[in-house]
Write a protein that holds these residues in place. Sequence first.
Motif, PDB file in Angstrom:
ATOM      1  N   LYS A 262     -11.476  -4.331  -0.387  1.00 15.65           N
ATOM      2  CA  LYS A 262     -11.140  -5.704   0.016  1.00 15.65           C
ATOM      3  C   LYS A 262     -10.759  -5.777   1.487  1.00 15.65           C
ATOM      4  N   ALA A 263     -10.151  -4.724   2.006  1.00 12.43           N
ATOM      5  CA  ALA A 263      -9.741  -4.716   3.410  1.00 12.43           C
ATOM      6  C   ALA A 263     -10.912  -4.394   4.334  1.00 12.43           C
TER       7      ALA A 263
ATOM      8  N   ASN B  45       0.823  -1.203   0.000  1.00 11.11           N
ATOM      9  CA  ASN B  45       0.000   0.000   0.000  1.00 11.11           C
ATOM     10  C   ASN B  45       0.859   1.257   0.000  1.00 11.11           C
TER      11      ASN B  45
ATOM     12  N   ARG C 128     -12.499  -1.634   5.028  1.00 12.19           N
ATOM     13  CA  ARG C 128     -12.286  -0.460   5.862  1.00 12.19           C
ATOM     14  C   ARG C 128     -12.701   0.769   5.083  1.00 12.19           C
TER      15      ARG C 128
END
Length: 112
Positions: A77-78, A2, A80
């Motif tokens: 996907k995370a 990231n 959040r």
Amino acid sequence: MNGLLLTLHVIVSLLLIGVILLQPGSKGGGLGATFGGGGANSAFGARGAAPFLAKFTYYLAAGFMVTSLVIEVLVVKANRSVLDRAAAVKTAPAKPAPVVPMPAIPAAPDKK
């Protein structure tokens, strides 16, 4: 991953801003002519740097869009969200500051 992607995204966006500012406008020249870019005709041929900068702008814009979409996919996907993270920061209990006793200040003597 990231951090590398975010760094690439920032670099692409800064390059995109710079390339757009260097392009000639409707009156010609652009910001490049302000800083002595008038000699670009000899470096880039008879048509100048406009076609090169235009193509480079297209590539940078495509790179900006791709990195933006990849970052969004990774965030989804995370599971959040920026709003969830901000709410977690607001609701987190703050640590109390340590209590340090103040030293006693002696009284000033009376002057009579």
